[in-house]
Enzyme design. Structure first.
Site, PDB file in Angstrom:
ATOM      1  N   CYS A  75       0.767  -1.140   0.063  1.00 42.75           N
ATOM      2  CA  CYS A  75      -0.057  -0.161  -0.032  1.00 42.75           C
ATOM      3  C   CYS A  75       0.763   1.078   0.016  1.00 42.75           C
ATOM      4  O   CYS A  75       0.594   2.396  -0.750  1.00 42.75           O
ATOM      5  CB  CYS A  75      -0.990   0.038   1.075  1.00 42.75           C
ATOM      6  SG  CYS A  75      -0.203   0.188   2.780  1.00 42.75           S
TER       7      CYS A  75
ATOM      8  N   HIS B 185      -1.984   1.398   7.032  1.00 43.30           N
ATOM      9  CA  HIS B 185      -2.485   1.247   5.748  1.00 43.30           C
ATOM     10  C   HIS B 185      -2.972   2.661   5.337  1.00 43.30           C
ATOM     11  O   HIS B 185      -3.256   3.441   5.941  1.00 43.30           O
ATOM     12  CB  HIS B 185      -3.768   0.295   5.635  1.00 43.30           C
ATOM     13  CG  HIS B 185      -4.105  -0.054   4.396  1.00 43.30           C
ATOM     14  ND1 HIS B 185      -3.595  -0.853   3.757  1.00 43.30           N
ATOM     15  CD2 HIS B 185      -5.399   0.312   3.736  1.00 43.30           C
ATOM     16  CE1 HIS B 185      -4.237  -1.123   2.437  1.00 43.30           C
ATOM     17  NE2 HIS B 185      -5.229  -0.328   2.355  1.00 43.30           N
TER      18      HIS B 185
ATOM     19  N   HIS C  12      -5.732   1.279  -3.532  1.00 45.07           N
ATOM     20  CA  HIS C  12      -4.787   0.709  -2.208  1.00 45.07           C
ATOM     21  C   HIS C  12      -4.226  -0.531  -2.699  1.00 45.07           C
ATOM     22  O   HIS C  12      -4.747  -1.404  -3.596  1.00 45.07           O
ATOM     23  CB  HIS C  12      -5.306   0.929  -1.111  1.00 45.07           C
ATOM     24  CG  HIS C  12      -6.572   0.236  -0.661  1.00 45.07           C
ATOM     25  ND1 HIS C  12      -6.841  -0.770  -0.010  1.00 45.07           N
ATOM     26  CD2 HIS C  12      -7.814   0.315  -1.454  1.00 45.07           C
ATOM     27  CE1 HIS C  12      -7.887  -1.329   0.035  1.00 45.07           C
ATOM     28  NE2 HIS C  12      -8.560  -0.801  -0.941  1.00 45.07           N
TER      29      HIS C  12
END
Length: 185
Positions: free
Chosen positions: A88, A141, A157
């Site tokens: 990510c 993330h 992502h």
């Protein structure tokens, strides 16, 4: 007859030599022009100018988003930053770096850059940060906002299970894991 052929060969040789000298002088002149052009225009600058001309058509966020979208479908690879595997933060890092914006390589460090903004104020090109239930309860993330439709935010992502994908923030998992949005452009 042999003498005529010999004379023709000699004439051809001399005329060829003369032509070669003219060609050589023409080549030298041409080389000088090319050399001068190369001296004046740095190859890197020329590439940047071409790159800039292409990118001026779209906004900076649009260019970054389009760059990130080229990785859609790429498998997840921890620490990856190429089409052979991407994580990510690698996706975000490479997408911004392609347009001369250097961000930290790790999502929790990226979350220290730019300005924190409320979800109501986000735009395309902004970043979403998540805490996905890790043991340390830290940001782990990141996603890039690519569209906002009907008060729902779509972001790109990289997930461990599906690789580089787009998701919507109103999906239960992402809404629960959402931590903050940041404007870095």
């Amino acid at each position: 007859m042999k003498q005529i052929i010999l004379i023709l060969i000699i004439i051809t040789c001399f005329s060829s030599c003369k032509s070669s000298k003219q060609d050589k002088s023409k080549r030298t002149t041409s080389s000088r022009i090319i050399t001068k052009q190369l001296d004046v225009v740095n190859t890197k600058d020329e590439f940047k100018n071409i790159h800039s001309a292409e990118t001026n058509i779209l906004t900076r966020p649009e260019n970054i988003i389009n760059y990130a979208k080229q990785f859609e479908g790429v498998r997840y690879k921890w620490g990856g930053t190429t089409k052979s595997g991407m994580d990510c933060s690698g996706l975000i890092f490479e997408s911004f770096r392609a347009y001369d914006i250097l961000l930290p390589r790790i999502s929790r460090d990226m979350a220290k850059r730019g300005k924190k903004i409320p979800l109501k104020a986000v735009n395309t090109g902004d970043l979403l940060f998540f805490k996905t239930g890790n043991r340390r309860n830290t940001i782990n993330h990141v996603g890039l906002i690519i569209a906002i439709k009907n008060n729902n935010i779509q972001f790109i992502h990289a997930t461990t299970s599906n690789g580089v994908i787009t998701s919507w923030l109103n999906e239960d998992y992402w809404l629960k894991a959402f931590f903050e949005a940041r404007h870095v452009l």
